[in-house]
Design an enzyme around this catalytic site. Structure first.
Site, PDB file in Angstrom:
ATOM      1  N   GLY B  46      36.746  35.948  35.886  1.00  9.61           N
ATOM      2  CA  GLY B  46      35.868  37.110  35.953  1.00  9.61           C
ATOM      3  C   GLY B  46      36.560  38.375  35.520  1.00  9.61           C
ATOM      4  N   GLY B  48      38.323  38.761  32.868  1.00  8.87           N
ATOM      5  CA  GLY B  48      38.112  38.998  31.441  1.00  8.87           C
ATOM      6  C   GLY B  48      39.231  38.549  30.526  1.00  8.87           C
ATOM      7  N   SER B  85      47.472  34.217  37.894  1.00 13.66           N
ATOM      8  CA  SER B  85      48.012  34.821  39.110  1.00 13.66           C
ATOM      9  C   SER B  85      49.160  35.716  38.682  1.00 13.66           C
ATOM     10  CB  SER B  85      48.520  33.752  40.084  1.00 13.66           C
ATOM     11  OG  SER B  85      49.697  33.153  39.581  1.00 13.66           O
ATOM     12  N   THR B  90      47.679  38.539  30.731  1.00 12.56           N
ATOM     13  CA  THR B  90      47.655  39.425  29.560  1.00 12.56           C
ATOM     14  C   THR B  90      49.027  39.439  28.899  1.00 12.56           C
ATOM     15  OG1 THR B  90      45.931  40.815  30.485  1.00 12.56           O
ATOM     16  CG2 THR B  90      47.306  41.812  28.784  1.00 12.56           C
ATOM     17  N   LYS B 283      51.062  45.166  29.619  1.00  8.88           N
ATOM     18  CA  LYS B 283      51.691  44.551  30.798  1.00  8.88           C
ATOM     19  C   LYS B 283      50.606  43.825  31.597  1.00  8.88           C
ATOM     20  CE  LYS B 283      53.775  48.524  32.062  1.00  8.88           C
ATOM     21  NZ  LYS B 283      54.757  49.480  32.643  1.00  8.88           N
ATOM     22  N   VAL B 285      47.414  44.428  35.090  1.00  6.79           N
ATOM     23  CA  VAL B 285      46.793  45.381  36.004  1.00  6.79           C
ATOM     24  C   VAL B 285      46.081  44.731  37.198  1.00  6.79           C
ATOM     25  CG1 VAL B 285      44.525  45.551  34.875  1.00  6.79           C
ATOM     26  CG2 VAL B 285      45.439  47.540  36.052  1.00  6.79           C
ATOM     27  N   GLU B 287      46.572  42.838  39.924  1.00  6.67           N
ATOM     28  CA  GLU B 287      46.966  43.066  41.307  1.00  6.67           C
ATOM     29  C   GLU B 287      47.355  44.511  41.595  1.00  6.67           C
ATOM     30  OE1 GLU B 287      49.354  39.497  40.627  1.00  6.67           O
ATOM     31  OE2 GLU B 287      49.010  39.122  42.756  1.00  6.67           O
TER      32      GLU B 287
END
Ligand code: FES
Ligand code: FES
Lengths: 157, 328, 423
Positions: B46, B48, B85, B90, B283, B285, B287
């Protein structure tokens, strides 16, 4: 078993079905009629994922017995788009990035529709209130509120 | 009485698993018509990632985003990309996809160089074309070049895998390089405390996140906003109650999470300090979005009423008790 | 580099249309011919030894196709991300370590029949003394969940000499912090469908971790990794909670046993009661700086209750330890983080992975120090913030992309525009 024959309109189509008295509306929609856009997130009336519109008002379809929809008009998420053409709310949810996992989305969009049908120009506070029965764990609601504002403008054009 | 306060909090977050190898891989195929298929094990839940990876592939291959299809997270088809996780996809899968794209286009570039009679180095891919960098009128369409490749019996495939540069932590003193890169963030919260009831309303959150490079800014904002609300829940209301191993809050009527009514005005601010080893500087985002929120809220509550809560969540009962203590 | 064309654009999510139309297929939406429904019988006691499981009555119930116990597992009967300490089914003579441990699984024609079958399974358990607080669990005389003891892992980070450094601090603050156990509460509960295709088992499931799931399915079914195919369905949120296996191995076992597709969907109650949580932390912080606010010494102890099984526990506590000091450069650091087993629900990965807990603590510490020094919270942070070239507590050098000062500046500016000068 004492099945009961009910007639109702679902997404502008007439249905006649026999249902057992204990069957829930959400199960009728999902299991019998195969419209799985209506989701189950709790089965206890707490999350709003199973929201459908019944005679203009939203209900949690997990809390409604199927037999009680006799003679009523129901709208589910599948009934919103006109063929390829998305409903303005569906469009604004796409454009504003109001969808992440999408599990709450059908219920959110239907609650938004019922809200806008009743109050075409809601303030952000009114939108938040109107959606307070629909839980979303992904978006933080911010973009959902924006999407509803945008759709309201579009619908009022 | 209602009192307002403002609080600030920082965070840092290492991208990827801590001090462990955690590679990801991807395959790319450039098809005859110039469309692209990306195979990746990366599970989009979810947030993306599928779209992010498609953007990375499209950018690298010089095609449109509509030309890219991502097939993901099917172990019968897609290569291992590790878990979704540690805010790692990314950065890690993004790099894998970029490398796969690079490999897939080498044949293309080599062929185009011959067609255009220029050096391979002088070519770039953009707008579905292979273009001479300094003479943009000189180009060959990707599709045409693919025709030539096929005529020569050449396929255009690529694979890539990326493992972040880390070392294990020493078991004695924890020294080592646990992550290849870190995300940073600062959040400022404004709250209103009702001193009669102990209720806290979060009014505003300003959330500035250094993501390296936002591949898809609106999705980054979505991550920040969603994260902030998980942070609001963590700060003010969420608590699984357990009695002798038995969960006493087993449904959404007893385990409360934020609703739309709890949503403050959230101002996501994207800061881009590019990471040289990241795909296009990116990098992560996912968490970081929620990490400083509770801390910022607790600091704001202190600013409002002079009471510091050290035990989360800050329920109205807890806060009211402390406010009363403070008064006496 | 040439101008970026696609990266940096607000591209619409690839799957968003299906999601607004309601046509995206989540695991619970899947229907197959001949599909059966699976249910799980779970332990009601937190600690004990299984003495008896009798499934004969349940098997006789019309509509029931299979009732499986530990003896029916061809493979290792173990799962777990970091440590394989979690039984797929607890068998006779084996140990229950938490309420909700699975004891048997049923596949039947309908959910109702499967549910009724669970009631017909007879179980006898010899209860053992249990421990519910990690502090108690760390004591020598505590009931032990595992032979090796209840301290699952200890992570230490040592830089410089904190004991010595605290002597040189002008200001020291000491404070304990605790955080609650938190539920992921993704709106989609766990669900999956398994179906055999030749000698391959296909599992359609909501997951964050298909390639890891494959291992647990294959090792428990005792088949090759290439015979376990995990297909992620559209997943309704995860936040770390869909990293561990839940229905995966169970539906696969049932599909193999019945040769029919088998579906399992957790109810909300089953989901909250049995799946992993965010670790509740107990934290002790001691932080010292000089009179200008420069951090000199930092000591932290963290105890994380990981519950009955490790899941991502040691990873969470390791990450918490590494991040315990916040994004600040400090010459002397000592951190100790304990992952502790108890008979509580198990804690695993949740978005932030131990860092939201420590951030709450380290950012409270920073404000406490600032207050004592009479400087602003922003000022003390600016003084100590990581910059390129900073050395972290684990001794690694931050080379580039260290945007912390920029995020502080940006957040401050944005807030000031709306709220006026507050810093
Ligand atoms: S499923 Fe009906 S309200 Fe949650
Ligand atoms: S988008 Fe995931 S729950 Fe709303």
């Amino acid at each position: 078993m004492n099945k009961k024959l009910i007639k109702f309109t679902l997404n502008d189509k007439e249905y006649k079905v026999e249902v057992e008295p204990q069957v829930l509306l959400v199960d009728l929609i999902r299991e019998e009629l195969g419209l799985t856009g209506t989701k189950v997130g709790c089965g206890e009336g707490e999350c709003g994922a199973c929201t459908v519109i019944m005679d203009g008002k939203t209900v949690n379809s997990c809390m409604v017995l199927a037999v009680t929809v006799d003679g009523k008009k129901i709208t589910t998420i599948e009934g919103l788009a006109k063929g390829e053409e998305l409903h303005p709310l569906q469009k604004s949810f796409v454009e504003e990035g109001a969808v992440q996992c999408g599990f709450c989305t059908p219920g959110m969009i239907l609650s938004s529709k019922a809200l806008l049908d009743e109050n075409p120009n809601p303030t952000p506070e009114e939108i938040k209130k109107g959606l307070s029965g629909n839980l979303c764990r992904c978006t933080g609601y911010a973009k959902i509120v924006k999407a509803v504002e945008k759709a309201s403008k579009e619908l009022n054009k | 009485m209602k009192k307002r306060g403002v609080g600030l909090a920082n965070m840092w977050y290492g991208i990827g698993n801590t001090g462990l190898p955690n590679p990801a891989s991807a395959y790319i195929e450039l098809l005859d018509d110039g469309t692209v298929i990306v195979l990746t094990g990366c599970a989009d839940i979810g947030q993306g990632s599928t779209t992010t990876l498609a953007q990375i592939a499209a950018e690298e291959m010089g095609v449109d985003i509509e030309d890219v299809r991502v097939v993901s997270a099917d172990t019968g088809i897609t290569p291992d990309a590790g878990a979704t996780s540690a805010s790692r996809q990314t950065y890690i899968s993004g790099n894998a996809v970029k490398m796969a794209a690079k490999e897939a286009k080498t044949i293309l570039v080599e062929t185009a160089a011959r067609m255009l009679e220029v050096d391979e180095d002088s070519l770039i891919l953009e707008d579905r074309k292979i273009v001479v960098k300094n003479d943009k009128d000189k180009f060959v369409k990707i599709k045409e070049c693919l025709g030539k490749c096929r005529a020569e019996g050449k396929l255009t495939l690529g694979h890539g895998w990326f493992n972040p540069d880390v070392t294990a932590l020493n078991p004695e003193d924890g020294q080592g390089k646990p992550y290849a890169t870190y995300a940073f963030a600062t959040q400022v919260a404004e709250v209103e405390v009702n001193t009669e009831t102990g209720e806290v309303k979060v009014l505003k959150i300003f959330a500035a996140h250094d993501v390296g490079k936002a591949i898809n800014p609106i999705n980054v904002e979505g991550q920040i906003e969603g994260g902030c609300m998980i942070g609001v829940g963590f700060a003010l209301m969420e608590q699984v109650k357990v009695d002798k191993g038995n969960i006493k809050t087993p449904n959404l009527a007893t385990y409360l999470i934020p609703t739309a009514m709890d949503t403050p005005e959230i101002y996501p601010i994207i800061v881009e300090d590019p990471e040289v080893t990241g795909p296009f500087g990116a990098k992560g985002v996912g968490e970081p979005a929620l990490i400083p929120t509770a801390a910022a809220i607790v600091n704001a509550i202190y600013d409002a009423v002079g009471v510091r809560i050290t035990d989360l969540p800050v329920t109205p009962e807890k806060l009211l008790k402390e406010i009363k203590k403070e008064r006496n | 580099m040439s101008q970026l064309k696609v990266v940096g654009q607000n591209v619409k999510k690839k799957d968003v249309k299906e999601k607004v139309l309601g046509t995206a297929i989540f695991a619970a939406d899947i229907k197959m011919d001949g599909m059966l429904y699976g249910k799980t019988l779970r332990s009601k006691v937190p600690h004990g030894i299984v003495k008896k499981i009798n499934v004969s009555q349940a098997l006789e119930l019309p509509g029931v196709h299979a009732v499986l116990t530990e003896q029916d597992i061809p493979g290792v009967n173990k799962a777990g991300i970091i440590v394989k300490d979690e039984p797929v089914l607890v068998g006779i003579g084996q140990r229950i370590r938490k309420i909700g441990d699975p004891l048997a699984i049923v596949a039947a024609e309908t959910e109702e029949i499967a549910e009724a079958a669970l009631d017909l399974i007879e179980v006898e358990v010899e209860e053992l003394p249990a421990v519910f607080s990690p502090l108690d669990a760390m004591k020598d005389d505590a009931p032990k969940l595992y032979e090796k003891g209840n301290i699952m892992a200890v992570r230490r980070i040592v830089k410089g000499d904190v004991a010595e450094a605290f002597k040189n601090c002008d200001v020291i603050v000491e404070q304990d912090y605790t955080t609650s156990m938190v539920e992921h509460a993704y709106i989609e509960t766990e669900a999956g469908v398994a179906k055999m295709e030749g000698d391959v088992v296909n599992v359609w499931v909501c997951t964050q971790n298909p390639h890891y799931d494959r291992k647990d399915v294959a090792y428990n079914l005792n088949i090759g990794l290439n015979q376990a195919r995990i297909i992620q369905t559209t997943t309704g949120g995860g936040f770390g909670g869909k990293l561990d296996v839940t229905v995966h191995v169970h539906v696969a076992l049932l599909a193999k046993a019945t040769k029919r597709p088998v579906k399992m969907v957790y109810s909300r109650r089953e989901s909250i009661s049995n799946t992993v949580k965010r670790h509740p932390f107990i934290m002790k912080y001691k932080t010292g700086c000089d009179k200008d606010g420069k951090l000199i010494a930092w000591q932290t102890e963290i105890i994380g209750d990981t519950g009955a099984y490790a899941s991502y526990g040691p990873g969470t506590l390791t990450r918490a330890a590494v991040h315990a000091t916040g994004p600040y450069e400090i010459p002397n650091v000592k951190v100790e983080a304990y992952t502790v087993y108890t008979n509580n629900p198990q804690a695993g990965a949740m978005r932030g992975f131990g860092v939201p807990q420590v951030a709450f603590a380290h950012e409270s510490q920073m404000n406490l120090l600032a207050e004592k020094l009479g400087i602003s919270p922003l000022e003390i942070r600016m003084k100590n913030a990581f910059i390129p070239g900073s050395i972290t507590a684990t001794g690694s050098k931050l080379e580039h992309s260290v945007g912390l000062k920029s995020t502080m500046e940006s957040a401050k500016q944005a807030a000031e525009k709306v709220l006026g000068d507050k810093f």
